[in-house]
Design a protein around this motif. Structure first.
Motif, short mmCIF file in Angstrom:
data_model
loop_
_atom_site.label_atom_id
_atom_site.label_comp_id
_atom_site.label_asym_id
_atom_site.label_seq_id
_atom_site.Cartn_x
_atom_site.Cartn_y
_atom_site.Cartn_z
N GLY A 1 9.86 4.85 4.33
CA GLY A 1 10.65 4.02 5.23
C GLY A 1 11.52 4.85 6.16
N LEU A 2 12.08 5.93 5.63
CA LEU A 2 12.91 6.81 6.46
C LEU A 2 12.07 7.51 7.52
CD1 LEU A 2 15.21 8.46 3.75
CD2 LEU A 2 15.86 6.74 5.46
N VAL A 3 10.86 7.95 7.16
CA VAL A 3 9.97 8.60 8.13
C VAL A 3 9.66 7.64 9.27
CG1 VAL A 3 7.67 9.56 8.49
CG2 VAL A 3 8.96 10.19 6.45
N ILE A 4 9.31 6.40 8.95
CA ILE A 4 8.98 5.41 9.98
C ILE A 4 10.20 5.10 10.83
CG2 ILE A 4 8.36 2.98 10.30
CD1 ILE A 4 6.36 3.31 8.02
N GLN A 5 11.34 4.91 10.19
CA GLN A 5 12.58 4.62 10.94
C GLN A 5 12.89 5.74 11.93
OE1 GLN A 5 16.52 5.25 9.08
NE2 GLN A 5 16.83 3.04 9.40
N GLN A 6 12.78 6.99 11.48
CA GLN A 6 13.11 8.11 12.35
C GLN A 6 12.06 8.30 13.45
OE1 GLN A 6 14.14 11.46 9.75
NE2 GLN A 6 15.44 10.10 8.55
N ALA A 7 10.81 7.99 13.15
CA ALA A 7 9.77 8.05 14.18
C ALA A 7 10.05 7.04 15.29
CB ALA A 7 8.40 7.79 13.56
N LYS B 1 4.60 0.72 -0.24
CA LYS B 1 4.31 -0.70 -0.07
C LYS B 1 5.03 -1.23 1.16
CE LYS B 1 2.08 -0.22 -3.88
NZ LYS B 1 2.46 1.18 -4.15
N ILE B 2 4.32 -1.96 2.00
CA ILE B 2 4.85 -2.37 3.30
C ILE B 2 6.19 -3.09 3.17
CG2 ILE B 2 4.46 -3.89 5.27
CD1 ILE B 2 1.49 -3.27 5.08
N ASP B 3 6.30 -4.03 2.23
CA ASP B 3 7.55 -4.79 2.13
C ASP B 3 8.71 -3.91 1.68
OD1 ASP B 3 6.36 -4.51 -0.37
OD2 ASP B 3 6.63 -6.58 -0.98
N GLU B 4 8.46 -2.98 0.76
CA GLU B 4 9.52 -2.07 0.31
C GLU B 4 9.88 -1.08 1.42
OE1 GLU B 4 8.21 -2.03 -4.41
OE2 GLU B 4 7.97 -0.23 -3.19
N VAL B 5 8.88 -0.59 2.13
CA VAL B 5 9.12 0.35 3.23
C VAL B 5 9.97 -0.31 4.31
CG1 VAL B 5 8.00 1.63 5.11
CG2 VAL B 5 7.00 1.67 2.82
N ALA B 6 9.70 -1.58 4.60
CA ALA B 6 10.43 -2.29 5.65
C ALA B 6 11.92 -2.39 5.35
CB ALA B 6 9.83 -3.69 5.83
N MET C 1 8.02 -1.89 12.08
CA MET C 1 6.74 -1.48 11.51
C MET C 1 5.55 -2.18 12.17
SD MET C 1 7.80 -1.33 7.51
CE MET C 1 6.16 -0.77 7.05
N GLU C 2 5.75 -2.71 13.34
CA GLU C 2 4.66 -3.40 14.04
C GLU C 2 3.44 -2.47 14.13
OE1 GLU C 2 3.15 -6.87 15.78
OE2 GLU C 2 5.07 -6.50 14.78
N GLY C 3 2.29 -3.00 13.76
CA GLY C 3 1.07 -2.21 13.78
C GLY C 3 0.85 -1.36 12.55
N SER C 4 1.68 -1.52 11.52
CA SER C 4 1.50 -0.74 10.29
C SER C 4 0.35 -1.30 9.46
CB SER C 4 2.79 -0.76 9.46
OG SER C 4 3.82 -0.06 10.11
N ILE C 5 -0.46 -0.40 8.92
CA ILE C 5 -1.60 -0.76 8.08
C ILE C 5 -1.33 -0.25 6.67
CG2 ILE C 5 -4.10 -0.56 7.76
CD1 ILE C 5 -4.17 0.44 10.72
N GLY C 6 -1.51 -1.09 5.67
CA GLY C 6 -1.29 -0.67 4.29
C GLY C 6 -1.94 -1.63 3.32
N VAL C 7 -1.67 -1.44 2.05
CA VAL C 7 -2.21 -2.35 1.04
C VAL C 7 -1.45 -3.67 1.10
CG1 VAL C 7 -2.95 -0.49 -0.49
CG2 VAL C 7 -0.67 -1.48 -0.77
N VAL C 8 -2.08 -4.73 0.67
CA VAL C 8 -1.44 -6.05 0.65
C VAL C 8 -0.36 -6.06 -0.44
CG1 VAL C 8 -1.77 -8.52 0.27
CG2 VAL C 8 -3.52 -7.19 1.47
N PRO C 9 0.90 -6.29 -0.10
CA PRO C 9 1.95 -6.36 -1.11
C PRO C 9 1.73 -7.55 -2.04
CG PRO C 9 2.88 -6.14 1.10
CD PRO C 9 1.44 -6.46 1.27
N LEU C 10 2.18 -7.40 -3.27
CA LEU C 10 2.05 -8.49 -4.23
C LEU C 10 2.73 -9.76 -3.72
CD1 LEU C 10 1.07 -9.23 -7.13
CD2 LEU C 10 3.36 -8.62 -7.91
N SER C 11 3.81 -9.60 -2.96
CA SER C 11 4.56 -10.76 -2.46
C SER C 11 3.74 -11.64 -1.53
CB SER C 11 5.81 -10.27 -1.71
OG SER C 11 5.47 -9.43 -0.62
N VAL C 12 2.62 -11.12 -1.00
CA VAL C 12 1.76 -11.88 -0.09
C VAL C 12 0.65 -12.63 -0.84
CG1 VAL C 12 0.22 -11.64 1.93
CG2 VAL C 12 2.30 -10.27 1.78
#
Length: 382
Positions: free
Chosen positions: A236-242, A258-263, A272-283
């Protein structure tokens, strides 16, 4: 569990005016865990351990399981290895020698490979929470791989990214062993499909919180897509700083994050628009997943990730196998887990795993999710 035997024990306890739920009549089986409980991957380790704790609490609250005609409870013995393979091996030796554990749960590939060097000789199961394909391809007869292998993710993520976002890739994954294997396969798949890698700068996700220098080197290559991933928090920090540095492209996220945790760390899904990852359990929309999420939230006050869910179901399956065979012999348990997954209470199996491959891998569907318009959307894999 063996209902008839449990009812008999309950009737006997009631007749004598005593209780089973405190474990007064019970034996105890210790189950080991070695993983990162400090450092940059501590959240990942704690998420894994939380699923095991929840399963153990449920098992013990239900009276445990039957072993040689007696109710038996589970005790988790957890040790911090700080993501170090060498420390994981030391911890496993200690767990076997001091607690005689029949199984050790390990949530990182480096530790798993280290344990596989001696677990058959020392006679304990490696409960491997890692999607590296070679974990089960090595032919270790006392290893069970819990999540699906990531080669399916690499193919699916690459195809989606190239079709929807572009053909140039900047590599900014982590430096631990698991991430290195992922990165190697991503680069091979990306270039094999006609894409180009324009930057390659892996970073230590476990020791750093300032990724600006590394990210700037990747952005300098002007990639359409950036490959990132380690534990969710540093990812999440890497994406935020990017984003703060002006990167407008897509992210391909390694399955450990995990996308939801990273967000939550990156600053929200809009980052995180356009991020590709595994489907989080929450979905997930299945009743078994929803039931697990509800119970986990009640216990821990937050939404669970796949680490918690997979390890939760794996411990339930392990205990179901011990109950069915009335044995703690690792070889016997290993042979009974496949049937245990089919017969265990469905509410204990949030990913609905019902099969184990011949080489010891739990069979689970590969999934893909994309962040679109600020929402996590599940996409079909072509």
């Amino acid at each position: 569990m063996k209902i008839a035997k449990k009812l008999g024990l309950a009737v006997a306890a009631a007749t004598l005016g005593i209780s089973l739920n405190a474990g007064a009549l019970a034996g105890e089986v210790k189950i080991g865990f070695t993983g990162p409980l400090s450092g940059g991957a501590a959240l990942y380790g704690e998420n894994t351990l939380s699923g095991l704790r929840m399963a153990a609490e449920e098992i013990n609250a239900g009276g445990g399981f039957d072993l040689n005609g007696e109710p038996t409870t589970i005790e988790l013995v957890s040790l911090d290895d700080r993501y170090s393979p060498a420390q994981a091996a030391t911890n496993a030796k200690r767990l076997k020698q001091e607690s005689n554990v029949p199984a050790v749960f390990v949530p990182h590939s480096g530790g798993i490979f280290a344990l596989q060097d001696f677990n058959e000789k020392d006679n304990f199961l490696v409960m491997a929470y890692s999607s590296v394909p070679s974990i089960t391809e090595k032919g270790n007869g006392l290893t069970l791989r819990i999540p699906p292998t990531f080669d399916g993710y690499v193919r699916a993520f690459t195809a989606y990214a190239q079709e929807n976002f572009g053909t140039t890739l900047g590599m900014g994954g982590a430096t631990h062993e698991y991430a290195k294997i992922w990165a190697t396969m991503v680069e091979q798949e990306w270039t094999g499909k006609g894409g180009k890698v324009v930057a390659n700068n892996p970073m230590d996700y476990n020791k750093s919180a300032d990724f600006f220098t590394g990210v700037s080197r990747i952005i300098a290559g002007n990639p359409d897509v950036m490959f990132v991933g380690g534990a969710s928090e540093p990812t999440g920090l890497v994406i935020q700083q990017a984003r703060q540095m002006g990167f407008q492209g897509a992210f391909m996220i390694m399955d450990q994050a995990k996308i939801d945790e990273v967000a939550e760390v990156a600053g929200g899904l809009e980052m995180m628009e356009g991020s590709i990852g595994v489907v989080p359990l929450s979905v997930y929309e299945t009743e078994t997943a929803k039931s697990f999420i509800q119970r986990y939230k009640a216990r821990y006050g937050k939404t669970p990730g796949s680490e918690a869910a997979y390890n939760y179901l794996a411990l339930h399956a392990l205990v179901e196998a011990m109950d069915a065979t009335e044995s703690t012999d690792p070889k016997v348990i290993r042979g009974a887990v496949a049937d245990a997954l089919k017969t265990m209470d469905a509410s204990k199996n949030p990913y609905q795993v019902t099969a184990v491959t011949a080489d010891g891998g739990f069979v689970t569907q590969t999934t893909l999710a994309v962040v679109k318009d600020g929402k996590i959307v599940r996409e079909a894999i072509k």
